[in-house]
Design a protein around this motif. Structure first.
Motif, PDB file in Angstrom:
ATOM      1  N   MET A 113       0.834  -1.206   0.000  1.00  0.00           N
ATOM      2  CA  MET A 113       0.000   0.000   0.000  1.00  0.00           C
ATOM      3  C   MET A 113       0.870   1.258   0.000  1.00  0.00           C
ATOM      4  O   MET A 113       0.649   2.185  -0.776  1.00  0.00           O
ATOM      5  CB  MET A 113      -0.921   0.007   1.226  1.00  0.00           C
ATOM      6  CG  MET A 113      -2.107  -0.937   1.133  1.00  0.00           C
ATOM      7  SD  MET A 113      -3.123  -0.825   2.637  1.00  0.00           S
ATOM      8  CE  MET A 113      -4.676  -1.518   2.044  1.00  0.00           C
ATOM      9  N   PHE A 114       1.868   1.285   0.876  1.00  0.00           N
ATOM     10  CA  PHE A 114       2.738   2.458   0.984  1.00  0.00           C
ATOM     11  C   PHE A 114       3.620   2.637  -0.244  1.00  0.00           C
ATOM     12  O   PHE A 114       3.979   3.755  -0.604  1.00  0.00           O
ATOM     13  CB  PHE A 114       3.603   2.365   2.252  1.00  0.00           C
ATOM     14  CG  PHE A 114       2.957   2.969   3.466  1.00  0.00           C
ATOM     15  CD1 PHE A 114       3.224   4.264   3.870  1.00  0.00           C
ATOM     16  CD2 PHE A 114       2.037   2.238   4.192  1.00  0.00           C
ATOM     17  CE1 PHE A 114       2.605   4.821   4.976  1.00  0.00           C
ATOM     18  CE2 PHE A 114       1.402   2.774   5.303  1.00  0.00           C
ATOM     19  CZ  PHE A 114       1.687   4.079   5.701  1.00  0.00           C
ATOM     20  N   ASP A 115       3.979   1.525  -0.884  1.00  0.00           N
ATOM     21  CA  ASP A 115       4.817   1.592  -2.088  1.00  0.00           C
ATOM     22  C   ASP A 115       4.022   1.941  -3.341  1.00  0.00           C
ATOM     23  O   ASP A 115       4.590   2.080  -4.426  1.00  0.00           O
ATOM     24  CB  ASP A 115       5.529   0.260  -2.307  1.00  0.00           C
ATOM     25  CG  ASP A 115       6.614  -0.002  -1.270  1.00  0.00           C
ATOM     26  OD1 ASP A 115       6.993   0.936  -0.556  1.00  0.00           O
ATOM     27  OD2 ASP A 115       7.086  -1.162  -1.172  1.00  0.00           O
ATOM     28  N   GLY A 116       2.701   2.039  -3.204  1.00  0.00           N
ATOM     29  CA  GLY A 116       1.843   2.345  -4.355  1.00  0.00           C
ATOM     30  C   GLY A 116       1.619   1.148  -5.256  1.00  0.00           C
ATOM     31  O   GLY A 116       1.210   1.298  -6.416  1.00  0.00           O
ATOM     32  N   LYS A 117       1.866  -0.066  -4.741  1.00  0.00           N
ATOM     33  CA  LYS A 117       1.699  -1.281  -5.540  1.00  0.00           C
ATOM     34  C   LYS A 117       0.295  -1.874  -5.423  1.00  0.00           C
ATOM     35  O   LYS A 117       0.035  -2.955  -5.944  1.00  0.00           O
ATOM     36  CB  LYS A 117       2.760  -2.313  -5.142  1.00  0.00           C
ATOM     37  CG  LYS A 117       4.182  -1.880  -5.526  1.00  0.00           C
ATOM     38  CD  LYS A 117       5.208  -2.914  -5.111  1.00  0.00           C
ATOM     39  CE  LYS A 117       6.612  -2.460  -5.523  1.00  0.00           C
ATOM     40  NZ  LYS A 117       7.661  -3.419  -5.072  1.00  0.00           N
TER      41      LYS A 117
ATOM     42  N   LYS B  14      -3.927   6.808   5.914  1.00  0.00           N
ATOM     43  CA  LYS B  14      -3.871   8.203   5.424  1.00  0.00           C
ATOM     44  C   LYS B  14      -4.078   9.202   6.560  1.00  0.00           C
ATOM     45  O   LYS B  14      -3.407  10.231   6.630  1.00  0.00           O
ATOM     46  CB  LYS B  14      -4.906   8.418   4.318  1.00  0.00           C
ATOM     47  CG  LYS B  14      -4.473   7.815   2.985  1.00  0.00           C
ATOM     48  CD  LYS B  14      -5.381   8.261   1.863  1.00  0.00           C
ATOM     49  CE  LYS B  14      -4.792   7.965   0.501  1.00  0.00           C
ATOM     50  NZ  LYS B  14      -3.564   8.719   0.194  1.00  0.00           N
ATOM     51  N   GLN B  15      -4.996   8.865   7.464  1.00  0.00           N
ATOM     52  CA  GLN B  15      -5.270   9.756   8.597  1.00  0.00           C
ATOM     53  C   GLN B  15      -4.076   9.840   9.544  1.00  0.00           C
ATOM     54  O   GLN B  15      -3.761  10.911  10.068  1.00  0.00           O
ATOM     55  CB  GLN B  15      -6.493   9.250   9.376  1.00  0.00           C
ATOM     56  CG  GLN B  15      -7.814   9.429   8.668  1.00  0.00           C
ATOM     57  CD  GLN B  15      -8.929   8.604   9.303  1.00  0.00           C
ATOM     58  OE1 GLN B  15      -8.746   8.001  10.366  1.00  0.00           O
ATOM     59  NE2 GLN B  15     -10.080   8.553   8.647  1.00  0.00           N
ATOM     60  N   GLU B  16      -3.407   8.719   9.759  1.00  0.00           N
ATOM     61  CA  GLU B  16      -2.319   8.655  10.740  1.00  0.00           C
ATOM     62  C   GLU B  16      -0.970   9.112  10.189  1.00  0.00           C
ATOM     63  O   GLU B  16      -0.167   9.690  10.906  1.00  0.00           O
ATOM     64  CB  GLU B  16      -2.180   7.223  11.284  1.00  0.00           C
ATOM     65  CG  GLU B  16      -3.338   6.756  12.122  1.00  0.00           C
ATOM     66  CD  GLU B  16      -3.450   7.487  13.451  1.00  0.00           C
ATOM     67  OE1 GLU B  16      -2.402   7.897  14.002  1.00  0.00           O
ATOM     68  OE2 GLU B  16      -4.588   7.644  13.941  1.00  0.00           O
ATOM     69  N   PHE B  17      -0.727   8.847   8.900  1.00  0.00           N
ATOM     70  CA  PHE B  17       0.613   9.067   8.364  1.00  0.00           C
ATOM     71  C   PHE B  17       0.680  10.128   7.265  1.00  0.00           C
ATOM     72  O   PHE B  17       1.746  10.345   6.688  1.00  0.00           O
ATOM     73  CB  PHE B  17       1.198   7.727   7.900  1.00  0.00           C
ATOM     74  CG  PHE B  17       1.403   6.762   9.037  1.00  0.00           C
ATOM     75  CD1 PHE B  17       2.520   6.849   9.848  1.00  0.00           C
ATOM     76  CD2 PHE B  17       0.446   5.798   9.338  1.00  0.00           C
ATOM     77  CE1 PHE B  17       2.699   5.983  10.917  1.00  0.00           C
ATOM     78  CE2 PHE B  17       0.612   4.927  10.399  1.00  0.00           C
ATOM     79  CZ  PHE B  17       1.737   5.023  11.201  1.00  0.00           C
ATOM     80  N   HIS B  18      -0.430  10.752   6.967  1.00  0.00           N
ATOM     81  CA  HIS B  18      -0.500  11.938   6.102  1.00  0.00           C
ATOM     82  C   HIS B  18       0.326  11.792   4.818  1.00  0.00           C
ATOM     83  O   HIS B  18       0.094  10.907   4.029  1.00  0.00           O
ATOM     84  CB  HIS B  18      -0.084  13.171   6.916  1.00  0.00           C
ATOM     85  CG  HIS B  18      -0.826  13.310   8.208  1.00  0.00           C
ATOM     86  ND1 HIS B  18      -2.183  13.542   8.263  1.00  0.00           N
ATOM     87  CD2 HIS B  18      -0.406  13.186   9.504  1.00  0.00           C
ATOM     88  CE1 HIS B  18      -2.571  13.586   9.530  1.00  0.00           C
ATOM     89  NE2 HIS B  18      -1.513  13.362  10.303  1.00  0.00           N
ATOM     90  N   SER B  19       1.326  12.663   4.643  1.00  0.00           N
ATOM     91  CA  SER B  19       2.084  12.695   3.385  1.00  0.00           C
ATOM     92  C   SER B  19       2.873  11.406   3.145  1.00  0.00           C
ATOM     93  O   SER B  19       3.128  11.036   1.995  1.00  0.00           O
ATOM     94  CB  SER B  19       3.046  13.887   3.372  1.00  0.00           C
ATOM     95  OG  SER B  19       3.962  13.807   4.453  1.00  0.00           O
ATOM     96  N   ARG B  20       3.259  10.721   4.215  1.00  0.00           N
ATOM     97  CA  ARG B  20       3.985   9.453   4.051  1.00  0.00           C
ATOM     98  C   ARG B  20       3.112   8.406   3.357  1.00  0.00           C
ATOM     99  O   ARG B  20       3.614   7.480   2.740  1.00  0.00           O
ATOM    100  CB  ARG B  20       4.427   8.905   5.413  1.00  0.00           C
ATOM    101  CG  ARG B  20       5.698   9.535   5.952  1.00  0.00           C
ATOM    102  CD  ARG B  20       6.165   8.751   7.165  1.00  0.00           C
ATOM    103  NE  ARG B  20       7.414   9.267   7.709  1.00  0.00           N
ATOM    104  CZ  ARG B  20       8.617   8.902   7.322  1.00  0.00           C
ATOM    105  NH1 ARG B  20       8.737   8.034   6.334  1.00  0.00           N
ATOM    106  NH2 ARG B  20       9.700   9.410   7.884  1.00  0.00           N
ATOM    107  N   ALA B  21       1.797   8.579   3.509  1.00  0.00           N
ATOM    108  CA  ALA B  21       0.852   7.614   2.924  1.00  0.00           C
ATOM    109  C   ALA B  21       0.251   8.144   1.623  1.00  0.00           C
ATOM    110  O   ALA B  21      -0.848   7.745   1.233  1.00  0.00           O
ATOM    111  CB  ALA B  21      -0.254   7.304   3.929  1.00  0.00           C
ATOM    112  N   SER B  22       0.992   8.999   0.940  1.00  0.00           N
ATOM    113  CA  SER B  22       0.462   9.627  -0.279  1.00  0.00           C
ATOM    114  C   SER B  22       0.181   8.626  -1.391  1.00  0.00           C
ATOM    115  O   SER B  22      -0.683   8.843  -2.246  1.00  0.00           O
ATOM    116  CB  SER B  22       1.441  10.694  -0.793  1.00  0.00           C
ATOM    117  OG  SER B  22       2.700  10.097  -1.092  1.00  0.00           O
ATOM    118  N   LYS B  23       0.895   7.495  -1.387  1.00  0.00           N
ATOM    119  CA  LYS B  23       0.697   6.484  -2.434  1.00  0.00           C
ATOM    120  C   LYS B  23      -0.375   5.449  -2.071  1.00  0.00           C
ATOM    121  O   LYS B  23      -0.691   4.585  -2.882  1.00  0.00           O
ATOM    122  CB  LYS B  23       2.030   5.763  -2.727  1.00  0.00           C
ATOM    123  CG  LYS B  23       3.087   6.657  -3.361  1.00  0.00           C
ATOM    124  CD  LYS B  23       4.352   5.863  -3.619  1.00  0.00           C
ATOM    125  CE  LYS B  23       5.435   6.736  -4.241  1.00  0.00           C
ATOM    126  NZ  LYS B  23       6.700   5.979  -4.452  1.00  0.00           N
TER     127      LYS B  23
END
Length: 340
Positions: A207-211, A264-273
């Motif tokens: 999820m975080f890697d945008g895969k 997305k709520q917890e990690f904001h910009s880090r979770a952009s992908k």
């Protein structure tokens, strides 16, 4: 129970095993952990240390492979209790389904036969919720330990291997009069300590890697690895656990979309992908014919997967932390280790 008792933990480098070893050491037990490759000793020690255990002089390693009978005879010598975690996983499974089932069942029997020969008092088996809920498209209520996966249905090799192995475990325990308890974790989250982590943690990384540009319209129960480790030890120590199965779940069924929204709520910009877009079931079924990673989840489309933890709470006093806390701990540890 004598805290100087020697406990054998199989598959010692695995995600659940490492956390279990750390908790055993912190409780004062001597631990013997099996590794397929002895060169990983320092790596595993570092992970155990990361989990908060410092008395590593109480830990020893022995080389063992699931399909090598002789290695288990050596590993089980002088052992009081066995926590059998080792089993082929979705990440390490052989290409052929029959090979995965064979490895799980034969490996289990090798460990159990060696344990019986060594006079082990009790075995705690790490099974999986996959041995309970797979192949039940029309199961209306919450799954409990009374449920078993439907082997006649079209299910994934992993669920088939866990079910067949646990069935063999109970058969062996009955025939050989050996104490057995099985622990059945749902999707396991919690602090990652190194490069070995669960299949469920890999979903977070994807999820975080945008895969994962699209999400499957389904939900699963989650549980923290620290609580899974604690449940294994409660099962080892408690007389009321003998002959029982215990589902390890927080009792919360969370969809992929809800999970993504939390991230997305917890990690904001880090979770952009991290995507929150869902994909229709029929598209997933079609793509699963070409995409290996979709084959297992596709078997659960349209199925209820809610599991109960009532038995573990009432019989063993187990108190798991909330699923959201476990998931956030997963992500934070992956950030700290620069995995994501």
């Amino acid at each position: 129970m004598d805290k100087k008792e020697l406990v054998l933990v199989t598959g010692g480098s695995g995600f659940i095993a490492v956390h279990t070893i750390a908790k055993l050491l912190k409780k004062g037990y001597q631990v013997r952990a099996t590794l397929r490759t002895m060169s990983r000793q320092d790596e595993v020690k570092a992970m155990i240390n990361q989990a908060g255990a410092i008395n590593l002089e109480m830990l020893e390693f022995v080389q063992a492979d699931l399909l090598d009978k002789e290695s288990w005879i050596t590993a089980a010598q002088g052992v009081g209790y066995v926590i059998h975690v080792a089993s082929p996983t979705p990440a390490t499974r052989p290409k052929e389904e029959s090979e995965m089932v064979k490895m799980a069942v034969e490996g289990l029997l090798n460990v159990f036969k060696a344990s019986k020969q060594a006079g082990v008092k009790r075995i705690v088996l790490t099974s999986a919720s996959g041995a309970v809920l797979a192949g039940h498209k029309n199961h209306p209520g919450t799954f409990t330990e009374k449920d078993w996966t439907n082997l006649a249905a079209s299910i994934n090799a992993y669920q088939r291997s866990k079910t067949r192995a646990e069935q063999e475990a109970w058969k062996f325990a009955k025939e050989q009069n050996i104490e057995l308890t099985s622990i059945l974790p749902v999707a396991v989250m919690g602090p990652v300590l190194g490069k070995d982590f669960s299949h469920s943690n890999q979903i977070i990384k994807s999820m975080f890697d945008g895969k994962m540009p699209f999400l499957l319209k389904m939900g699963f129960d989650y549980v923290d690895v620290r609580d899974v480790a604690e449940l294994h030890i409660l099962a080892m120590e408690s007389e009321s656990a003998v002959g029982e199965r215990f589902l390890a779940t927080t009792n919360e069924n969370i969809t992929y979309k809800q999970l993504a929204e939390w991230l997305k709520q917890e990690f904001h910009s880090r979770a952009s992908k991290v995507s929150i877009r869902e994909i229709p079931d029929f598209v997933v079924r079609f793509l699963s014919h070409f995409n290996e990673s979709l084959k297992m989840p596709a078997t659960f489309l349209g199925q209820n997967t809610n599991c109960s933890n009532e038995k573990a709470r009432k019989l063993l006093g187990w108190k798991p932390r909330p699923a959201k806390e476990a998931i956030i701990a997963t992500v934070q540890s992956m950030i700290d280790l620069e995995i994501i």
